[in-house]
Write a protein that holds these residues in place. Sequence first.
Motif, PDB file in Angstrom:
ATOM      1  N   MET A   1      37.254  36.662 -21.165  1.00  0.00           N
ATOM      2  CA  MET A   1      38.217  37.033 -20.117  1.00  0.00           C
ATOM      3  C   MET A   1      39.594  37.279 -20.734  1.00  0.00           C
ATOM      4  O   MET A   1      39.985  36.629 -21.683  1.00  0.00           O
ATOM      5  CB  MET A   1      38.307  35.891 -19.113  1.00  0.00           C
ATOM      6  N   THR A   2      40.313  38.229 -20.189  1.00  0.00           N
ATOM      7  CA  THR A   2      41.613  38.566 -20.773  1.00  0.00           C
ATOM      8  C   THR A   2      42.662  37.522 -20.396  1.00  0.00           C
ATOM      9  O   THR A   2      42.534  36.810 -19.407  1.00  0.00           O
ATOM     10  CB  THR A   2      42.113  39.918 -20.252  1.00  0.00           C
ATOM     11  N   ALA A   4      45.603  38.221 -19.345  1.00  0.00           N
ATOM     12  CA  ALA A   4      46.250  38.676 -18.108  1.00  0.00           C
ATOM     13  C   ALA A   4      45.518  38.128 -16.895  1.00  0.00           C
ATOM     14  O   ALA A   4      46.130  37.660 -15.941  1.00  0.00           O
ATOM     15  CB  ALA A   4      46.257  40.197 -18.063  1.00  0.00           C
ATOM     16  N   LEU A   5      44.204  38.123 -17.008  1.00  0.00           N
ATOM     17  CA  LEU A   5      43.411  37.622 -15.895  1.00  0.00           C
ATOM     18  C   LEU A   5      43.633  36.122 -15.716  1.00  0.00           C
ATOM     19  O   LEU A   5      43.793  35.632 -14.603  1.00  0.00           O
ATOM     20  CB  LEU A   5      41.931  37.916 -16.165  1.00  0.00           C
ATOM     21  N   GLN A   8      46.911  35.542 -14.072  1.00  0.00           N
ATOM     22  CA  GLN A   8      46.816  35.890 -12.664  1.00  0.00           C
ATOM     23  C   GLN A   8      46.151  34.768 -11.871  1.00  0.00           C
ATOM     24  O   GLN A   8      46.618  34.357 -10.822  1.00  0.00           O
ATOM     25  CB  GLN A   8      45.989  37.174 -12.542  1.00  0.00           C
ATOM     26  N   GLU A   9      45.087  34.237 -12.458  1.00  0.00           N
ATOM     27  CA  GLU A   9      44.368  33.155 -11.805  1.00  0.00           C
ATOM     28  C   GLU A   9      45.235  31.921 -11.659  1.00  0.00           C
ATOM     29  O   GLU A   9      45.284  31.292 -10.624  1.00  0.00           O
ATOM     30  CB  GLU A   9      43.106  32.806 -12.607  1.00  0.00           C
ATOM     31  N   SER A 433      44.013  27.295 -21.437  1.00  0.00           N
ATOM     32  CA  SER A 433      43.344  28.583 -21.317  1.00  0.00           C
ATOM     33  C   SER A 433      42.279  28.525 -20.250  1.00  0.00           C
ATOM     34  O   SER A 433      41.672  27.485 -19.990  1.00  0.00           O
ATOM     35  CB  SER A 433      42.763  29.010 -22.661  1.00  0.00           C
ATOM     36  N   GLU A 434      42.057  29.657 -19.643  1.00  0.00           N
ATOM     37  CA  GLU A 434      41.048  29.770 -18.619  1.00  0.00           C
ATOM     38  C   GLU A 434      39.678  29.499 -19.246  1.00  0.00           C
ATOM     39  O   GLU A 434      38.795  28.957 -18.607  1.00  0.00           O
ATOM     40  CB  GLU A 434      41.140  31.176 -18.023  1.00  0.00           C
ATOM     41  N   ASP A 435      39.544  29.838 -20.533  1.00  0.00           N
ATOM     42  CA  ASP A 435      38.294  29.570 -21.244  1.00  0.00           C
ATOM     43  C   ASP A 435      37.992  28.075 -21.296  1.00  0.00           C
ATOM     44  O   ASP A 435      36.870  27.647 -21.066  1.00  0.00           O
ATOM     45  CB  ASP A 435      38.379  30.080 -22.694  1.00  0.00           C
ATOM     46  N   PHE A 438      37.109  26.779 -17.746  1.00  0.00           N
ATOM     47  CA  PHE A 438      35.759  27.157 -17.324  1.00  0.00           C
ATOM     48  C   PHE A 438      34.716  26.371 -18.102  1.00  0.00           C
ATOM     49  O   PHE A 438      33.714  25.930 -17.551  1.00  0.00           O
ATOM     50  CB  PHE A 438      35.547  28.670 -17.489  1.00  0.00           C
TER      51      PHE A 438
END
Lengths: 487, 251
Positions: A1-2, A4-5, A8-9, A433-435, A438
């Motif tokens: 996932m980028t 930017a995403l 945004q999240e 990080s979103e990573d 998740f």
Amino acid sequence: MTDALAVQEQNKDLKELVKREYKEGFVTEIESETFEPGLSEDVVRRISAKKNEPEFMLEYRLKAFRVWQKMKEPDWAHIDYPKIDFQDIAYYSEPKQKPKLDSLDEVDPKLLETYERLGIPLEEQKMLANVAVDAVFDSVSVRTTFRETLSEAGVIFMPISEAVQEHPELVKQYLSSVVPVQDNYYAALNSAVFSDGSFVYIPKGVRCPMELSTYFRINEMNTGQFERTLIIADEGSYVSYLEGCTAPQRDENQLHAAVVELVAHKDAEIKYSTVQNWYPGDENGKGGIYNFVTKRGICKGDHAKISWTQVETGSAITWKYPSVVLQGDNSVGEFYSVALTHNKQQADTGTKMIHMGKNTSSTIISKGISAGHGQNAYRGLVKIMKGADNARNFSQCDSLLMGDRCGAHTYPYVEVQNPSANLEHEATTSKISEDQLFYLMQRGLNEEAAVSMIVNGFCKEVFRELPMEFAVEAQKLLDISLEGAVG
Amino acid sequence: MLEIKNLHASVFDTPILKGINLSVNAGEVHAIMGPNGSGKSTLSNVIAGRDGYDITEGSIDYLGKDLSELEADERACEGIFLAFQYPVEIPGVSNMAMLKAAINSMRKYRGEDEISAGDFLKLIREKAALVEMKQEFLKRSVNEGFSGGEKKRNEILQMAMLEPKLALLDETDSGLDIDALKIVSDGVNALRAPDRAMVVVTHYQRLLDHIVPDYVHVLADGKIVKSGDKSLALELEEKGYNWIEGLQKAS
Ligand SMILES: Nc1ncnc2c1ncn2[C@@H]1O[C@H](COP(=O)(O)OP(=O)(O)OP(=O)(O)O)[C@@H](O)[C@H]1O
Ligand SMILES: [Mg+2]
């Protein structure tokens, strides 16, 4: 996932920000005797008289007051707040029913209840095992636990107001020996009006048999808290000391301007830990404590060691730089810090390591976490003086940002006057990080637990320096302070 | 167990999955192959509930539940496990601490008590032996400084610990040396069970020599363009993806 995403999240999540209640925000209904707001020579004299102080203390205070009058309130690059009206603050407040320190029966039950609610039981049967506590309520110490056990070991642990009476020679010798009254604006103010705080003396060769701890509580409205802590570790001794602080939730800002001085003689070690949780203000930045603190230790003799560990989650504004003067040869200074700013909180914190002796070494580990509109600045100075042959410093400053409206700033200053010095500096800035989120959620953790795990991992190097029980506390505190920062 | 119907998913309004149909029953092993960028990881992420994907059409049904109504952590607690193509590092969080929190979180979800420290240690020792992972790796921070192969092995360890009902393995074989490939496949095979299904994403037939699939699907440009048994993997290896392009045009 980028990225930017991910941003945004996170923004979406941050919009759903919910503020948890500050659980220590209650007020104790107790009758107090509080001075009228305002500061003058007369107020300084009255404080001294209240404390029944010997002449040398009054002179000390008056001198500090005159110094303060000539000083200007400092401006700080990364801190932004309305000017404080020093005439609008009350400089002394004590519970009407005067506590007698030796007997609990004479302590107002409301006070005991207050500390109980804060998780600091003062009654014998409930006391924290192996931790001696000095509880300071507004301007006075209400109780010091485990005094007998400590005095058997020769350790002096008492309110500084009593030390002035019982050990005037020690107070006279060491007070302001590390932080001179003219050191800075707030130190001068504190020296003029300080009301209470803790005094510790560990005699030669003694390893203090338990953790010492002071718990500061501001209760009264419009009252400043100006406490003073003085810790002396004589040759070959060891002490671990912890301070904790909270205040009621109020719309007005309140001032806390403390001074802490540490003296470590030859081969002595002082470990000073702080878990600071003053009321931070609400999510719009209303209310909260202004925390302007001067903390400094001196490694006076060879092989002395001082380490500061701090976890700062509270206060609307935090301004503090616990420092170590490394005078003795082979002495060691350490600074481990976690500073969290959420909502509109601002923290400007860091350390100063002044290397004077030969083969001195210092370590700085600073972890800044910013969420919401929080602003976090690390400001550090490593100074290597001419005579400090083979001095070493390692500094690491890591910042963690949650969302994109908060900020982290790092200002490492270095002054080297001796070419044999060896300095290393590392700095990183990262986002949760979103990573990572998740990944942990995929393993079954909910979002809050996942954030907490990542943040605690980020702070690990600092938490492991805290005494066990307090490391757990610090983790919990961080979780609570971050509640609503994501998700 | 898993029923995917006409699934369309986009990222930032770019359609990636364009009508996936896939049915997986308990006890089965499905292999998904396909060129880079065809949407294999996207499919795994969408099943696992990662944020950022819009399901524009179709449905995913898992054990009778509509997955779109569950958060990623709830899906995990319902027994969906994803072994990541690129496992992320989490500094300062030990493998053990993470796994313990994960197990307890799932137990709580099921209304069970927390695992005791003793039982947990026993379990993790046993499972670490299964993937031949040294004890020191358990104390290290999650994936931090792990080699590519060690990260993949760590994913299998986690799968063994969490005992999922549906395991999605996204290129778990990439970056493994020959011995590690054997260890990982043995680990996966040991977990094959009548009540457990696996979806194995891979580029290489050699993995399927070790983990023999019941079905093989070829994913291209967001669609499953061909399904068959294990012989399809062999055919694909022989004919290459050009053959698939031909199939796509034909369809
Ligand atoms: N967050 C994103 N933003 C933009 N494009 C994306 C995003 N995530 C995936 N994509 C695109 O979707 C397509 C499918 O990606 P995906 O990772 O699912 O492929 P894959 O089949 O797993 O490939 P590989 O075999 O290389 O692992 C790619 O073209 C990729 O660039
Ligand atoms: Mg992929």
